[in-house]
Design a protein around this motif. Sequence first.
Motif, PDB file in Angstrom:
ATOM      1  N   TYR A 186      -0.620   4.412   0.051  1.00  0.00           N
ATOM      2  CA  TYR A 186      -1.439   5.508   0.549  1.00  0.00           C
ATOM      3  C   TYR A 186      -2.041   5.123   1.895  1.00  0.00           C
ATOM      4  CZ  TYR A 186      -1.417   7.058  -4.358  1.00  0.00           C
ATOM      5  OH  TYR A 186      -1.034   7.450  -5.615  1.00  0.00           O
TER       6      TYR A 186
ATOM      7  N   ALA B 171      -5.840   1.120  -7.139  1.00  0.00           N
ATOM      8  CA  ALA B 171      -5.724   2.194  -6.155  1.00  0.00           C
ATOM      9  C   ALA B 171      -4.765   1.856  -5.029  1.00  0.00           C
ATOM     10  CB  ALA B 171      -7.110   2.521  -5.562  1.00  0.00           C
ATOM     11  N   THR B 172      -4.382   0.598  -4.926  1.00  0.00           N
ATOM     12  CA  THR B 172      -3.448   0.188  -3.883  1.00  0.00           C
ATOM     13  C   THR B 172      -2.027   0.586  -4.235  1.00  0.00           C
ATOM     14  OG1 THR B 172      -4.857  -1.655  -3.212  1.00  0.00           O
ATOM     15  CG2 THR B 172      -2.526  -1.805  -2.631  1.00  0.00           C
ATOM     16  N   ASN B 173      -1.639   0.232  -5.451  1.00  0.00           N
ATOM     17  CA  ASN B 173      -0.272   0.499  -5.889  1.00  0.00           C
ATOM     18  C   ASN B 173      -0.243   0.246  -7.389  1.00  0.00           C
ATOM     19  OD1 ASN B 173       2.501   0.302  -6.534  1.00  0.00           O
ATOM     20  ND2 ASN B 173       3.003  -0.367  -4.462  1.00  0.00           N
TER      21      ASN B 173
ATOM     22  N   HIS C 175      -6.319   5.892  -0.093  1.00  0.00           N
ATOM     23  CA  HIS C 175      -6.522   4.723  -0.956  1.00  0.00           C
ATOM     24  C   HIS C 175      -7.997   4.596  -1.339  1.00  0.00           C
ATOM     25  CE1 HIS C 175      -6.947   0.589  -2.271  1.00  0.00           C
ATOM     26  NE2 HIS C 175      -7.733   0.355  -1.241  1.00  0.00           N
ATOM     27  N   THR C 176      -8.880   4.786  -0.367  1.00  0.00           N
ATOM     28  CA  THR C 176     -10.311   4.651  -0.623  1.00  0.00           C
ATOM     29  C   THR C 176     -10.785   5.679  -1.653  1.00  0.00           C
ATOM     30  OG1 THR C 176     -10.717   3.771   1.584  1.00  0.00           O
ATOM     31  CG2 THR C 176     -12.595   4.750   0.440  1.00  0.00           C
TER      32      THR C 176
ATOM     33  N   HIS D 117       0.854  -1.182   0.000  1.00  0.00           N
ATOM     34  CA  HIS D 117       0.000   0.000   0.000  1.00  0.00           C
ATOM     35  C   HIS D 117       0.895   1.240   0.000  1.00  0.00           C
ATOM     36  CE1 HIS D 117      -3.159  -2.786   1.393  1.00  0.00           C
ATOM     37  NE2 HIS D 117      -3.984  -1.905   0.857  1.00  0.00           N
TER      38      HIS D 117
ATOM     39  N   ASP E 143      -9.752  -1.592  -6.736  1.00  0.00           N
ATOM     40  CA  ASP E 143      -8.994  -1.758  -5.494  1.00  0.00           C
ATOM     41  C   ASP E 143      -7.519  -2.024  -5.778  1.00  0.00           C
ATOM     42  OD1 ASP E 143      -8.476  -1.985  -2.790  1.00  0.00           O
ATOM     43  OD2 ASP E 143      -9.199  -4.039  -2.636  1.00  0.00           O
TER      44      ASP E 143
ATOM     45  N   HIS F   4      -8.962   7.187  -3.806  1.00  0.00           N
ATOM     46  CA  HIS F   4      -8.314   6.859  -5.076  1.00  0.00           C
ATOM     47  C   HIS F   4      -9.087   5.743  -5.790  1.00  0.00           C
ATOM     48  CE1 HIS F   4      -5.056   7.505  -7.760  1.00  0.00           C
ATOM     49  NE2 HIS F   4      -4.417   6.381  -7.540  1.00  0.00           N
TER      50      HIS F   4
END
Length: 893
Positions: free
Chosen positions: A464, A598-600, A469-470, A462, A595, A472
């Motif tokens: 963020y 937006a994680t990486n 993250h959410t 992760h 998901d 994003h």
Amino acid sequence: MLLHHYRFVPDETLFDVERFRAELSGNRSLIAPFKAALGEIQARLDARLRAGADIRDLVHGRAWCLDRLLAVAWEHHSWPDDGVALLAVGGYGRGELHPCSDVDLLLLLEHDDDAPYREPLTAFITFLWDIGLEIGHSVRSLADCEREAEADLTVITNLLESRTVAGPERLRKAMKARLAAERMWPAKRFFEAKWQEQINRHYRHNNSEYHLEPNIKSAPGGLRDIQMIGWVAKRHFGSERYEDLVATGFMNDAELRILSQGQAFLWQVRYALHMLAGRAEDRLLFDHQRTIAELFGFRDTPERLAVEQFMNRYYRHVTALAGLNDMLLQHFDEAIIHAGEVLPVEPLNERFEIKDGFIQARSRTVFRDQPSALLELFLLMAEHPEIEGVRADTIRQIRDHRHLIDDLYRDDVRHQSLFLELLRSGGNVARQLRRMNRYGVLGKYLPEFGRAIGLMQHDLFHIYTVDAHTLHLLKFIHGFRKPEAREAFPVAANVIHQLPKLELLWIAGLYHDIGKGRGGDHSLLGARDVEAFAERHGLSPRDTRLVSWLVEQHLTMSMVAQKRDITDPDVIADFARLVGDETRLDYLYVLTVADINATNATLWNGWRASLLRQLHAETKRALRRGLENPLERNDWVNETRDEALSLLAATGADMARVQRLWESLGEAYFLQYAPSEIAWQTRGILGHEESPLPLILLSAPAEGMVEGGTKVFIHTRSVDDLFAATAAALDQLGLSIHDARIATSSNDWTLNTFIVLDDQGRPIRDPVRLEEIRAHLVEELDDPDDYPQIVTRHTPRQLRHFKVPTEVIIEQDPANERTLLELIAPDRPGLLARVGRIFMEQDIALSAAKIATLGEKVEDVFFITDKAGRPLTDPGRQARLRERLVEVLDVSG
């Protein structure tokens, strides 16, 4: 620069200048005593930091000490006259010095002719370097300053903040007069240039204050954002202190506290970073985070690590500062750029209007009189995409009235209806939720989300915080709705327009990680939270069950795609039963893709995308057949064979030879591969029968089978340790393995397929490079006697920050008569070669593998048997295998 209710009081115990002068009188060399004084000053300051002293006393105290030390140095050098002065500029000019900050100096000459000063200036600057000062210096005349400041924004900014350390003050005053706003860089031009400079700086940091290893100086919400406010205020208002902005109404006391407290915290962190790193370090790296957390008194608790508590405080400060920076710059824009202009106004309703493209409240009491307007404003922006943003006065009113959002507010059906209307608006919901978060409304309306703000996910992949993250993730969901998404995310871009209620996806996205940081399974905690939200907002029982299921299962699809054999009809049938219907499948697919992205960004590659597309397609096919009519293995095999035969017949293949080859392959082969792959491999094998060398086929884009990865197909005599040698050879080529399928025919020929990506996570498409890979593999794999040497040829790298202990889980897969081994370990080149070598030592055969790399960690699943094809059921043998993997991988990591 612009301090808040603070006056630095000189402290002679930090540096007694008169005593120092007396000590110098008996010394032949000046360098040693000056060096010693610098060391003593820094040691005293460091000790005071550890003792909890006010950081402002330390930062200004170091500048005060340097002023006096430099003044003494100036006295000990000979100057021809008073036509030169020593000025502190930049950060030092503001009276701010951290342990390893550059000491920015200007040697200011009255006249352009510098000949009389060259020798003493050279001697003085050399002396400063000799005593160990990290100086940034320039030598300029008054005319030089005027000319260079006019041409360069950085120069004018640096010179605006100046103090005379030694020499005549009249020179600095003369310079200041030449740089006045009426002569150059008027406030409007200066503000526009500095704002663009900030936009560019934020862009370099991805416009986010939430990075796992943030730059505390340059990232959004960092020290530069605070300085930006000061520079603009100084140029436009002539303000020397933040209190001046309060007096003029451009800032209120609450905002002044945010600014002052945020600056003090960031100064603490920066001071500690410099002290620990021994250099000018502004990146809050993982190792420093842990040490600073301990230095600042944070301690691990059962729920939260000390480093997570510290970083939570950091993110909350920079979030508040970034929001304040936004609001004040918008305020300056209205006061400077558009001062005196009559701007167009368009009424929206009784409460709001659009002024020059920005929404604003029509009265100063609108939020007090009608608190529902705190949500209505964001709904209006979603419904009117032409609105560019919120005007500064209205942002301030939102901040001043958000305390009205309490339990009674949240329980009011009018407010619940407004929030649902926003989610159902069809506009850019993600953008409005980000704005709500930036202005402190979202965390108030959803307290469970508020608890996740600034919550650090201290793990390997992760990048963020939970809230960033959410938000994003929600941005990705919105992006899937755009036409341009069809190329990068074809399935998600198609499916999202078929979802019956998009608001349910927004809700699931908001809540999917909301349970983190509370202990326990965050998916289950989030599912309970979202159920409470759904019931409070009057969602139907069916919709409530769906959003709860999505939050609870939001990791499942990714795990099945990456860790299970999705060519197995039983795996597909099990997943189809879990999903239940196509609508749930579509919701889960879109949520999963968003998901991961937006994680990486490094987690999303073509191969992972193809796995999810395949799982989605096969599951949809199973659901359409009906859960009561799952596709039997025999049906699956027969359908695959028939399709592959049709493809081969179309190319004129010899059907008799095809059938003879297929008789030796067994049922499992037709479960593992798609018809197009079987036809491709069959053509290759039949065309290579006379060659003694291994057959190596690499899929190129023209084959039409490559979805996100390059397939490497190997057909050769079945020999021990082929997997280990192949993994090592691919590693030597700089390729990473993302999937492996191992099959053996009844006449002892292997049919091994590897999915590989290059070091950028991309398929290999260059025909020349593909041929180089093929030739290298043929050369390496043609002689099994060379395999032990090949396997040992690799160079591991050391992981930087995370030490992940190797974890080995061994379970049985009775349906397929094999053993499942799950390996969780740090990633490094040569990992699969090491695993292969251990399998070689332990007489273990590999039938398939699923490779999942998550940041610097791998979660790999291997399907193994003994050399006789039996599962590993002996507990002693399992223990020896587990111990050996842990021993080798932990040492080499």
